[in-house]
Design a protein around this motif. Structure first.
Motif, PDB file in Angstrom:
ATOM      1  N   ALA A   1       0.860  -1.297   0.293  1.00 49.86           N
ATOM      2  CA  ALA A   1      -0.494   0.026   0.152  1.00 49.86           C
ATOM      3  C   ALA A   1       0.797   1.416   0.055  1.00 49.86           C
ATOM      4  CB  ALA A   1      -1.473   0.328   1.599  1.00 49.86           C
ATOM      5  N   ASP A   2       0.192   2.142  -0.565  1.00 48.07           N
ATOM      6  CA  ASP A   2       1.207   3.085  -0.935  1.00 48.07           C
ATOM      7  C   ASP A   2       1.281   4.418   1.121  1.00 48.07           C
ATOM      8  OD1 ASP A   2      -0.817   4.708  -0.821  1.00 48.07           O
ATOM      9  OD2 ASP A   2      -1.186   5.481  -2.805  1.00 48.07           O
ATOM     10  N   HIS A   3       2.621   5.319   1.319  1.00 48.95           N
ATOM     11  CA  HIS A   3       1.528   5.780   2.332  1.00 48.95           C
ATOM     12  C   HIS A   3       0.485   6.271   2.863  1.00 48.95           C
ATOM     13  CE1 HIS A   3       2.256   9.439  -0.195  1.00 48.95           C
ATOM     14  NE2 HIS A   3       1.643   9.949   0.478  1.00 48.95           N
ATOM     15  N   ASP A   4       0.244   6.919   1.614  1.00 45.04           N
ATOM     16  CA  ASP A   4      -1.680   6.850   2.483  1.00 45.04           C
ATOM     17  C   ASP A   4      -2.788   6.267   2.556  1.00 45.04           C
ATOM     18  OD1 ASP A   4      -1.395  10.050   1.812  1.00 45.04           O
ATOM     19  OD2 ASP A   4      -1.933  10.106   0.172  1.00 45.04           O
ATOM     20  N   GLY A   5      -1.908   5.027   2.674  1.00 37.80           N
ATOM     21  CA  GLY A   5      -3.251   3.573   3.136  1.00 37.80           C
ATOM     22  C   GLY A   5      -3.904   3.469   1.587  1.00 37.80           C
ATOM     23  N   VAL A   6      -3.451   3.086   0.086  1.00 37.62           N
ATOM     24  CA  VAL A   6      -4.131   2.878  -1.016  1.00 37.62           C
ATOM     25  C   VAL A   6      -3.993   1.680  -1.348  1.00 37.62           C
ATOM     26  CG1 VAL A   6      -4.667   3.373  -3.380  1.00 37.62           C
ATOM     27  CG2 VAL A   6      -5.091   5.170  -1.035  1.00 37.62           C
ATOM     28  N   PRO A   7      -4.194   0.725  -1.274  1.00 30.92           N
ATOM     29  CA  PRO A   7      -3.618  -1.201  -1.456  1.00 30.92           C
ATOM     30  C   PRO A   7      -3.146  -0.481  -3.455  1.00 30.92           C
ATOM     31  CG  PRO A   7      -5.837  -1.367  -1.422  1.00 30.92           C
ATOM     32  CD  PRO A   7      -6.183   0.224  -0.712  1.00 30.92           C
ATOM     33  N   ARG A   8      -2.215  -1.236  -3.538  1.00 33.37           N
ATOM     34  CA  ARG A   8      -1.487  -1.322  -4.487  1.00 33.37           C
ATOM     35  C   ARG A   8      -1.723  -2.032  -5.702  1.00 33.37           C
ATOM     36  NH1 ARG A   8       3.673   0.774  -2.188  1.00 33.37           N
ATOM     37  NH2 ARG A   8       3.921   2.896  -2.713  1.00 33.37           N
ATOM     38  N   LEU A   9      -1.907  -2.537  -6.464  1.00 32.28           N
ATOM     39  CA  LEU A   9      -2.337  -3.890  -7.318  1.00 32.28           C
ATOM     40  C   LEU A   9      -1.310  -4.176  -8.507  1.00 32.28           C
ATOM     41  CD1 LEU A   9      -5.562  -2.754  -6.227  1.00 32.28           C
ATOM     42  CD2 LEU A   9      -4.928  -5.707  -6.337  1.00 32.28           C
ATOM     43  N   HIS A  10      -1.312  -5.189  -9.074  1.00 30.61           N
ATOM     44  CA  HIS A  10      -0.238  -5.088 -10.561  1.00 30.61           C
ATOM     45  C   HIS A  10      -1.221  -5.885 -11.181  1.00 30.61           C
ATOM     46  CE1 HIS A  10       3.963  -3.261  -9.401  1.00 30.61           C
ATOM     47  NE2 HIS A  10       3.483  -2.702  -8.602  1.00 30.61           N
ATOM     48  N   SER A  11      -0.673  -5.814 -12.434  1.00 28.86           N
ATOM     49  CA  SER A  11      -0.936  -7.217 -13.788  1.00 28.86           C
ATOM     50  C   SER A  11      -0.017  -7.977 -13.929  1.00 28.86           C
ATOM     51  CB  SER A  11      -1.370  -6.689 -14.587  1.00 28.86           C
ATOM     52  OG  SER A  11      -2.232  -7.474 -15.442  1.00 28.86           O
ATOM     53  N   GLN A  12       0.010  -9.094 -13.442  1.00 21.45           N
ATOM     54  CA  GLN A  12       1.351  -9.618 -13.769  1.00 21.45           C
ATOM     55  C   GLN A  12       0.999 -11.350 -13.974  1.00 21.45           C
ATOM     56  OE1 GLN A  12       3.096  -8.689 -10.515  1.00 21.45           O
ATOM     57  NE2 GLN A  12       2.126 -10.178  -8.926  1.00 21.45           N
ATOM     58  N   THR A  13       1.603 -12.090 -14.716  1.00 20.91           N
ATOM     59  CA  THR A  13       1.382 -13.756 -14.685  1.00 20.91           C
ATOM     60  C   THR A  13       3.054 -14.377 -14.394  1.00 20.91           C
ATOM     61  OG1 THR A  13       2.314 -14.434 -17.310  1.00 20.91           O
ATOM     62  CG2 THR A  13       0.320 -13.100 -17.062  1.00 20.91           C
ATOM     63  N   PHE A  14       2.721 -15.846 -14.455  1.00 20.23           N
ATOM     64  CA  PHE A  14       3.934 -16.775 -14.453  1.00 20.23           C
ATOM     65  C   PHE A  14       4.400 -17.548 -14.729  1.00 20.23           C
ATOM     66  CE2 PHE A  14       1.573 -14.588 -10.540  1.00 20.23           C
ATOM     67  CZ  PHE A  14       2.778 -14.221  -9.638  1.00 20.23           C
ATOM     68  N   GLY A  15       5.475 -17.912 -15.320  1.00 18.88           N
ATOM     69  CA  GLY A  15       6.067 -18.523 -15.921  1.00 18.88           C
ATOM     70  C   GLY A  15       6.908 -20.425 -14.826  1.00 18.88           C
ATOM     71  N   LEU A  16       6.572 -21.004 -15.559  1.00 18.00           N
ATOM     72  CA  LEU A  16       6.953 -22.270 -14.855  1.00 18.00           C
ATOM     73  C   LEU A  16       7.290 -23.518 -15.918  1.00 18.00           C
ATOM     74  CD1 LEU A  16       5.411 -24.709 -13.044  1.00 18.00           C
ATOM     75  CD2 LEU A  16       4.090 -22.908 -12.849  1.00 18.00           C
ATOM     76  N   GLU A  17       8.320 -24.571 -15.373  1.00 20.28           N
ATOM     77  CA  GLU A  17       8.396 -25.516 -16.031  1.00 20.28           C
ATOM     78  C   GLU A  17       8.534 -26.562 -15.229  1.00 20.28           C
ATOM     79  OE1 GLU A  17      11.899 -26.366 -18.847  1.00 20.28           O
ATOM     80  OE2 GLU A  17      12.358 -24.455 -18.823  1.00 20.28           O
ATOM     81  N   ALA A  18       6.865 -27.751 -15.081  1.00 18.94           N
ATOM     82  CA  ALA A  18       6.651 -28.509 -14.638  1.00 18.94           C
ATOM     83  C   ALA A  18       6.305 -30.117 -15.756  1.00 18.94           C
ATOM     84  CB  ALA A  18       5.429 -28.457 -13.732  1.00 18.94           C
ATOM     85  N   GLY A  19       7.342 -30.974 -15.241  1.00 17.90           N
ATOM     86  CA  GLY A  19       7.394 -32.519 -15.869  1.00 17.90           C
ATOM     87  C   GLY A  19       7.565 -31.913 -17.382  1.00 17.90           C
ATOM     88  N   GLY A  20       8.483 -31.316 -17.917  1.00 17.55           N
ATOM     89  CA  GLY A  20       8.681 -30.790 -19.309  1.00 17.55           C
ATOM     90  C   GLY A  20       8.227 -30.164 -19.556  1.00 17.55           C
ATOM     91  N   LEU A  21       7.064 -29.598 -19.335  1.00 19.36           N
ATOM     92  CA  LEU A  21       6.507 -28.664 -19.620  1.00 19.36           C
ATOM     93  C   LEU A  21       6.791 -27.570 -19.395  1.00 19.36           C
ATOM     94  CD1 LEU A  21       3.092 -30.690 -19.601  1.00 19.36           C
ATOM     95  CD2 LEU A  21       4.023 -30.707 -21.126  1.00 19.36           C
ATOM     96  N   ARG A  22       6.572 -26.359 -20.644  1.00 20.35           N
ATOM     97  CA  ARG A  22       6.363 -24.819 -20.098  1.00 20.35           C
ATOM     98  C   ARG A  22       5.163 -23.954 -20.443  1.00 20.35           C
ATOM     99  NH1 ARG A  22      11.032 -21.721 -24.064  1.00 20.35           N
ATOM    100  NH2 ARG A  22      13.144 -23.443 -23.177  1.00 20.35           N
ATOM    101  N   VAL A  23       5.344 -23.562 -18.472  1.00 18.48           N
ATOM    102  CA  VAL A  23       3.355 -23.842 -18.143  1.00 18.48           C
ATOM    103  C   VAL A  23       3.742 -22.326 -18.425  1.00 18.48           C
ATOM    104  CG1 VAL A  23       1.619 -23.877 -16.583  1.00 18.48           C
ATOM    105  CG2 VAL A  23       3.442 -26.031 -17.861  1.00 18.48           C
ATOM    106  N   LEU A  24       2.031 -20.706 -18.573  1.00 19.42           N
ATOM    107  CA  LEU A  24       1.740 -20.398 -18.283  1.00 19.42           C
ATOM    108  C   LEU A  24       1.013 -20.585 -17.065  1.00 19.42           C
ATOM    109  CD1 LEU A  24       2.802 -16.875 -18.900  1.00 19.42           C
ATOM    110  CD2 LEU A  24       1.567 -17.234 -20.827  1.00 19.42           C
ATOM    111  N   VAL A  25       0.628 -19.351 -16.156  1.00 15.69           N
ATOM    112  CA  VAL A  25      -0.420 -19.302 -15.474  1.00 15.69           C
ATOM    113  C   VAL A  25      -1.154 -17.760 -15.764  1.00 15.69           C
ATOM    114  CG1 VAL A  25      -1.758 -19.515 -13.386  1.00 15.69           C
ATOM    115  CG2 VAL A  25       0.261 -20.729 -13.966  1.00 15.69           C
ATOM    116  N   ASP A  26      -2.473 -17.849 -16.400  1.00 14.40           N
ATOM    117  CA  ASP A  26      -3.221 -16.427 -16.566  1.00 14.40           C
ATOM    118  C   ASP A  26      -1.985 -15.864 -17.499  1.00 14.40           C
ATOM    119  OD1 ASP A  26      -5.477 -16.641 -15.026  1.00 14.40           O
ATOM    120  OD2 ASP A  26      -4.357 -16.030 -13.263  1.00 14.40           O
ATOM    121  N   THR A  27      -2.799 -14.695 -18.254  1.00 18.10           N
ATOM    122  CA  THR A  27      -2.119 -14.091 -19.622  1.00 18.10           C
ATOM    123  C   THR A  27      -2.783 -12.934 -19.735  1.00 18.10           C
ATOM    124  OG1 THR A  27      -4.055 -14.268 -21.385  1.00 18.10           O
ATOM    125  CG2 THR A  27      -2.980 -16.242 -21.097  1.00 18.10           C
ATOM    126  N   GLY A  28      -2.545 -12.162 -19.177  1.00 20.83           N
ATOM    127  CA  GLY A  28      -3.538 -10.457 -17.874  1.00 20.83           C
ATOM    128  C   GLY A  28      -4.088  -9.551 -19.086  1.00 20.83           C
TER     129      GLY A  28
END
Length: 304
Positions: free
Chosen positions: A55-82
């Motif tokens: 949150a900023d110094h005034d107490g307003v919550p901060r939010l972002h848009s992001q996704t996550f990439g990983l490799e599992a079981g030999g697969l390249r995985v993307l979680v959500d696409t923004g």
């Protein structure tokens, strides 16, 4: 002339799986008060641990848009696409974006043609936007070699829903083209979850939408969980009753959030929020009558 330093990509390691955060944009300051109207500055001010990161110094919550990439079981995985680029959106903060998201994704080691699996936690505008990109005037799948998956309950809900013009537009440019290409699979996600790759399990987390899922990652005795929108912001650790103005079923969303936090508390599991600003990840620890997020900063990794 000095060679520019390589880009740094934030990541966390769970066993032998590296989870990469792929940034899209920081959301405008008015997003927090709109999305989480009960997360007032007075509520935020009661929790020193929320500032200055969440949150900023005034107490307003901060939010972002992001996704996550990983490799599992030999697969390249993307979680959500923004949110995606160049799309007509009712929300001015999302309208006709032009970001370098695909460059960031590629720099993290996930060029679009290399992605094998795209997990969609739910079918909201800011989680499906990069499902497609415009090519020769048409919206085509961004990840042509991937299997896109979401829960069957999620897809069936929206199939019967009386959508307004804005949501219809989103489905037309970001969901239907993937279906038409035969790339979208709706999978059953029972109460115990559904394994979709070694170390990758979908967990039902309904309420924000009826078929919402979270993504559990396990490797070598360690666990992480990507929240999607069942938890939008760390203030909800302290106040699980605080819901989103766009929750389909607010009571169910609260019950899901409480159950999830109870399950994760003091387990050492890493929680990564799809909309949490940096440091983005942490562990659930008891705090007063509820919980707090104990941050676990990302490790900057030099991109190849």
């Amino acid at each position: 002339m000095q060679t520019p330093a390589p880009a740094l990509e934030p990541s966390w390691t769970i066993g032998d799986i590296v989870i990469h955060r792929i940034d899209e944009i920081a959301l405008p300051s008015q997003t927090g008060p709109w999305l989480l109207p009960d997360a007032t500055v007075d509520v935020v001010a009661r929790h020193d641990w929320l500032r200055p990161d969440f949150a900023d110094h005034d107490g307003v919550p901060r939010l972002h848009s992001q996704t996550f990439g990983l490799e599992a079981g030999g697969l390249r995985v993307l979680v959500d696409t923004g949110i995606g680029n160049g799309k007509t959106r009712a929300n001015p903060a999302w309208h006709h974006l032009q970001t370098d998201y695909l460059d960031r994704l590629t720099a993290a080691g996930f060029p679009p043609d290399s992605v094998d699996l795209v997990v969609l936690t739910h079918l909201h505008t800011d989680h499906v936007g990069w499902n497609t990109r415009r090519v020769n005037g048409e919206w085509v799948p961004t990840f042509p070699n991937a299997r896109y998956i979401t829960s069957r309950a999620e897809r069936e809900f929206w199939a019967e829903y009386d959508m307004d013009e804005a949501r219809t537009q989103m489905f037309d440019d970001s969901v239907i083209p993937v279906e038409d290409a035969g790339l979208l699979d709706a999978v059953d996600v029972p109460d115990q979850g559904a394994d979709v790759a070694p170390g990758l399990r979908l967990l039902p987390t309904p309420g924000h939408t009826p078929g919402h899922i979270a993504v559990q990652i396990s490797s070598q005795g360690e666990t992480a969980l990507i929240t999607g929108d069942c938890i939008h912001h760390p203030v909800q650790f302290a106040h699980p009753a605080i819901g989103s103005c766009v929750d389909i079923d607010p009571d169910q969303a609260e019950a899901t959030r409480r159950g999830l936090l109870d399950m994760l508390a003091d387990t050492g599991a890493l929680v990564l929020g799809t909309h949490f600003p940096a440091p983005t990840a942490g562990r659930v620890t008891p705090h007063g009558k509820a919980y707090r997020l104990a941050p676990v900063p990302a490790v900057p990794r030099v991109s190849p």
